[in-house]
Design an enzyme around this catalytic site. Structure first.
Site, PDB file in Angstrom:
ATOM      1  NE  ARG A  23      -9.482  10.410  28.389  1.00  0.00           N
ATOM      2  CZ  ARG A  23      -8.187  10.654  28.398  1.00  0.00           C
ATOM      3  NH1 ARG A  23      -7.726  11.825  28.025  1.00  0.00           N
ATOM      4  NH2 ARG A  23      -7.318   9.746  28.793  1.00  0.00           N
ATOM      5  CD  GLU A  28       5.283   4.073  22.523  1.00  0.00           C
ATOM      6  OE1 GLU A  28       5.829   2.951  22.583  1.00  0.00           O
ATOM      7  OE2 GLU A  28       5.826   5.105  22.938  1.00  0.00           O
ATOM      8  CD  GLN A  47       8.500   1.658  -0.313  1.00  0.00           C
ATOM      9  OE1 GLN A  47       9.638   1.672  -0.763  1.00  0.00           O
ATOM     10  NE2 GLN A  47       7.502   1.059  -0.927  1.00  0.00           N
ATOM     11  CG  ASP A  48       5.502   3.939   6.751  1.00  0.00           C
ATOM     12  OD1 ASP A  48       6.290   3.033   7.064  1.00  0.00           O
ATOM     13  OD2 ASP A  48       5.218   4.879   7.513  1.00  0.00           O
ATOM     14  NE  ARG A  59      -4.743  -5.375  -2.106  1.00  0.00           N
ATOM     15  CZ  ARG A  59      -4.959  -4.586  -3.159  1.00  0.00           C
ATOM     16  NH1 ARG A  59      -4.178  -4.642  -4.209  1.00  0.00           N
ATOM     17  NH2 ARG A  59      -5.965  -3.736  -3.148  1.00  0.00           N
ATOM     18  CG  HIS A  62       2.750  -9.853  -3.831  1.00  0.00           C
ATOM     19  ND1 HIS A  62       1.735  -8.959  -3.580  1.00  0.00           N
ATOM     20  CD2 HIS A  62       2.350 -10.560  -4.928  1.00  0.00           C
ATOM     21  CE1 HIS A  62       0.774  -9.113  -4.475  1.00  0.00           C
ATOM     22  NE2 HIS A  62       1.118 -10.072  -5.302  1.00  0.00           N
ATOM     23  CE  LYS A  72       6.518  -6.772   1.919  1.00  0.00           C
ATOM     24  NZ  LYS A  72       5.573  -7.391   0.991  1.00  0.00           N
ATOM     25  CG  HIS A 119       2.786 -10.194   3.513  1.00  0.00           C
ATOM     26  ND1 HIS A 119       2.163  -9.090   2.971  1.00  0.00           N
ATOM     27  CD2 HIS A 119       2.155 -10.446   4.692  1.00  0.00           C
ATOM     28  CE1 HIS A 119       1.204  -8.703   3.793  1.00  0.00           C
ATOM     29  NE2 HIS A 119       1.189  -9.498   4.841  1.00  0.00           N
ATOM     30  CE1 TYR A 132       4.051  -3.431   2.042  1.00  0.00           C
ATOM     31  CE2 TYR A 132       1.693  -3.059   2.103  1.00  0.00           C
ATOM     32  CZ  TYR A 132       2.858  -3.265   1.382  1.00  0.00           C
ATOM     33  OH  TYR A 132       2.825  -3.285   0.013  1.00  0.00           O
ATOM     34  CD  GLU A 143       6.825  -6.969  -9.180  1.00  0.00           C
ATOM     35  OE1 GLU A 143       6.229  -6.450  -8.220  1.00  0.00           O
ATOM     36  OE2 GLU A 143       6.462  -6.808 -10.345  1.00  0.00           O
ATOM     37  CE  LYS A 169       2.762  -7.755 -10.682  1.00  0.00           C
ATOM     38  NZ  LYS A 169       3.271  -6.514 -10.120  1.00  0.00           N
ATOM     39  CG  ASP A 170      -1.550 -11.014  -7.148  1.00  0.00           C
ATOM     40  OD1 ASP A 170      -0.444 -10.621  -7.579  1.00  0.00           O
ATOM     41  OD2 ASP A 170      -2.051 -10.598  -6.095  1.00  0.00           O
TER      42      ASP A 170
END
Length: 181
Positions: A23, A28, A47-48, A59, A62, A72, A119, A132, A143, A169-170
């Site tokens: 199936r 989890e 926070q997610d 990315r 950070h 995280k 990260h 995350y 930051e 920005k990065d």
């Protein structure tokens, strides 16, 4: 859940127990009791976050500092990324070292990145949906970041130079040597 500590102390690869049959599958993706037991500490996520990116997007590295530092738990919902954790704890014997792992919807692995780490990730597939959990709320004034191609980190993002896409920005982020930690 199988937890494997990386060469960077406190940073863990998490492999879920997957139940498959004709199936489909079930697992989890998060269970606080099992997670905390596996990594040997209590982490409370508040926070997610979720992002969608195209192939070649990096990315950059950070992080948040001070009282807003974040641990995280990261995973990929679709596609594949090269996920990178950088130890930014000045007192750590692995300060300035990084760990990289491919996370994908297929392998269902997750990476726990403790406070004091930077990260980043690079999208290896045509697209990727990245998810995350954070144990602290985002705070803009806390930051920080490190440019993705810092020579001292020497990260192999597994992308050819012509594919790489980085935000303006990065691209303005400092090197590790000049970063505010």
């Amino acid at each position: 859940m199988n937890a494997i500590e990386t060469p960077l102390q406190g940073c863990y690869i998490l492999e879920p127990n997957i139940f498959e049959d004709d199936r489909g599958y079930f697992f989890e993706s998060f269970n606080a009791n099992k997670f905390n037991s596996a990594i040997g500490q209590e982490v409370f996520f508040v926070q997610d976050n979720q992002s969608f990116s195209n192939k070649g997007v990096i990315r950059a590295i950070h992080y948040q500092i001070g009282e807003y530092a974040q641990a995280k738990l990261v995973r990929v919902l679709s596609g594949a990324v090269l996920d990178v954790a950088v130890d930014l704890r000045k007192e750590s014997p692995t300060f300035g070292q990084h760990f990289a792992i491919e996370l994908s919807a297929e392998n269902k692995k997750q990476l726990f990145i403790p406070k004091g780490f930077g990260h980043g990730f690079a999208v290896l597939s045509e697209t990727a949906e990245f998810f995350y959990k954070c144990d602290n709320f985002y705070n803009k004034s806390s930051e920080g970041g490190i440019i993705y191609n810092d020579d001292s980190l020497n990260i192999d993002w597994q992308l050819s130079e012509e594919l790489i896409k980085v935000s303006e920005k990065d691209l303005e982020l400092p090197t590790l040597e000049k970063a505010k930690l």
